[in-house]
Each structure stands twice: as C-alpha cells, then as structure tokens.
Design an enzyme around this catalytic site. Structure first.
Site, PDB file in Angstrom:
ATOM      1  CB  SER A  78      34.770  40.738  43.092  1.00  0.00           C
ATOM      2  OG  SER A  78      36.011  40.701  43.754  1.00  0.00           O
ATOM      3  CD  GLU A  79      35.622  40.387  48.666  1.00  0.00           C
ATOM      4  OE1 GLU A  79      34.468  40.409  49.135  1.00  0.00           O
ATOM      5  OE2 GLU A  79      36.337  39.376  48.676  1.00  0.00           O
ATOM      6  CG  HIS A 100      44.771  40.171  49.631  1.00  0.00           C
ATOM      7  ND1 HIS A 100      44.555  39.657  48.375  1.00  0.00           N
ATOM      8  CD2 HIS A 100      43.538  40.448  50.122  1.00  0.00           C
ATOM      9  CE1 HIS A 100      43.251  39.615  48.115  1.00  0.00           C
ATOM     10  NE2 HIS A 100      42.610  40.094  49.170  1.00  0.00           N
TER      11      HIS A 100
HETATM   12 ZN   LIG Z   1      40.537  40.275  49.076  1.00  0.00          ZN
END
Ligand SMILES: [Zn+2]
Length: 220
Positions: A78-79, A100
């Site tokens: 999605s990025e 993350h």
């Molecule tokens: Zn992320």
C-alpha cells in the site's frame, strides 16, 4: 556478487524481509521493501499484507513509475507511491526498506529528528534523520512529505508511523534501517546519561565524503 536477474533480485527482497522480521524491525506483515530494476524505469516491491517468511519470488510485484503493475498477480504494498516518488526524485537510490522499528518510532511519535551522534550514521545516512510531516499511510501527500524531508540523505522518519531507509543496494538499505534503530537507541541512552554530543555539519560532511570515496574494497 552483482545481482542482475529479476528472480535473483526478488529473492534478495524476500531475504531482506525475513531479516527485518528476525531483527524485530517490523512485526507481522508491516513494512515493505523494494529495489530498482537495473536499466529500467521499473522496480520490484513486496506485496500487500503477506507474511515475509512465506513469500515466493512470484509474489513480488514489478511496477512502473506511473503506478501500474507490469508483472505479478499480487496487490503491491500500500506504500508503493512512497517508493515510486523516492526513485523518481533520487537516481542514486537503488533500494528502499520501510520499517516500524521501536526506538525510531519513538522519535517519529515525538516528531523529533535523530541527529548524527555516531560516526557510522554520518557515514551511511549522511546527516540527521529528519521527520516528514504527518500524512495518512499510502497517500501521495505522505510520499511528497517523505521525499522533501529525506532530501539527499539515506533515512527519514514518517511522523507517527515509521522509518524509510534507502541505499544503493538492498543490502545497504537494510543496513541503514538497522543503523537508524541503533542510532535512535544510542541517542536516547546518551541523553538519559547527560549530554548527547552531536557531530557538527563539517564533521558529518567529511565522514560522509570519506566513506563514499574510500570505504570498502575498491571495484576491479
Ligand atoms: Zn508503514
């Protein structure tokens, strides 16, 4: 070893994904990894929401810089827009690793930059890890803020979200991701001990330049 074939590059992405999980820089299916296809305006990227340890090379998606899938049946990360915009802005970037990781995320949440307090960070990142303004995940806005805050360095924090590490190769981008986490932890520890002494701009610039010129084995 220079890796050229698409399958080799996709396999290398999967290896980096497994290392991210094993090093606890991501949990579950979070984070994403990509690398540029040599001599093409395409890049390979991890699929959305799949377990790294179960990925096969055919799960890696190949995309162009118009945001279209050119190879692969999976939905891309999605990025992908963030990866796409970094490759468009930075011709020197060959690979991108997004994590993350805990200590770096603490700075992302505090929206506080991580200064170059370690020589290795000055050498490999080339300056402070700045914080990109907040924008929703997967948005073009996030990509624009990310590229702007990254400038010509090799790592940036996404506010309240995570880390983007870039490098000339997948190996280098992975090392940057590990280093950002270490840097965040060391800076926090040093601050708790008293003063964290930051390398100044000249020291940082000299370390970076000397690293690019002299570090490692020269190419034959
Ligand atoms: Zn992320």
């Amino acid at each position: 070893m220079i890796i050229h074939s698409a399958v080799q590059l996709k396999d290398q992405i999967i290896q980096v994904g497994k290392k991210l999980v094993d090093a606890q820089l991501v949990v579950g299916t979070w984070g994403n990894i990509s690398c540029r296809v040599p001599n093409h305006k395409n890049y390979h990227i991890t699929p959305s929401g799949m377990i790294y340890h179960q990925l096969k090379s055919e799960d890696i998606v190949t995309m162009n810089f118009a945001g279209e899938v050119v190879e692969g049946d999976r939905k891309p990360s999605s990025e992908f827009i963030l990866h796409q915009e970094i490759y468009k802005a930075r011709s020197d970037v060959g690979a991108i690793v997004h994590t993350h990781s805990n200590y770096a995320c603490s700075f992302a949440v505090a929206q506080e930059r991580i200064p170059p307090v370690l020589e290795e960070a000055a050498q490999l990142i080339g300056g402070p890890v700045e914080v990109a303004r907040y924008a929703p995940p997967g948005s073009l806005k996030l990509a624009i803020h990310g590229v702007r805050a990254l400038e010509n360095r090799n790592a940036v924090l996404l506010a309240n979200h995570g880390v983007v590490a870039v490098g000339r190769s997948l190996e280098e981008a992975f090392t940057v991701a590990v280093l950002v986490e270490k840097l965040a932890q060391v800076f926090l520890n040093a601050k708790s001990l008293g003063t964290a002494h930051v390398l100044n701009d000249v020291e940082t610039k000299n370390l970076r330049e000397s690293f690019l010129k002299h570090y490692g084995q020269s190419k034959k």
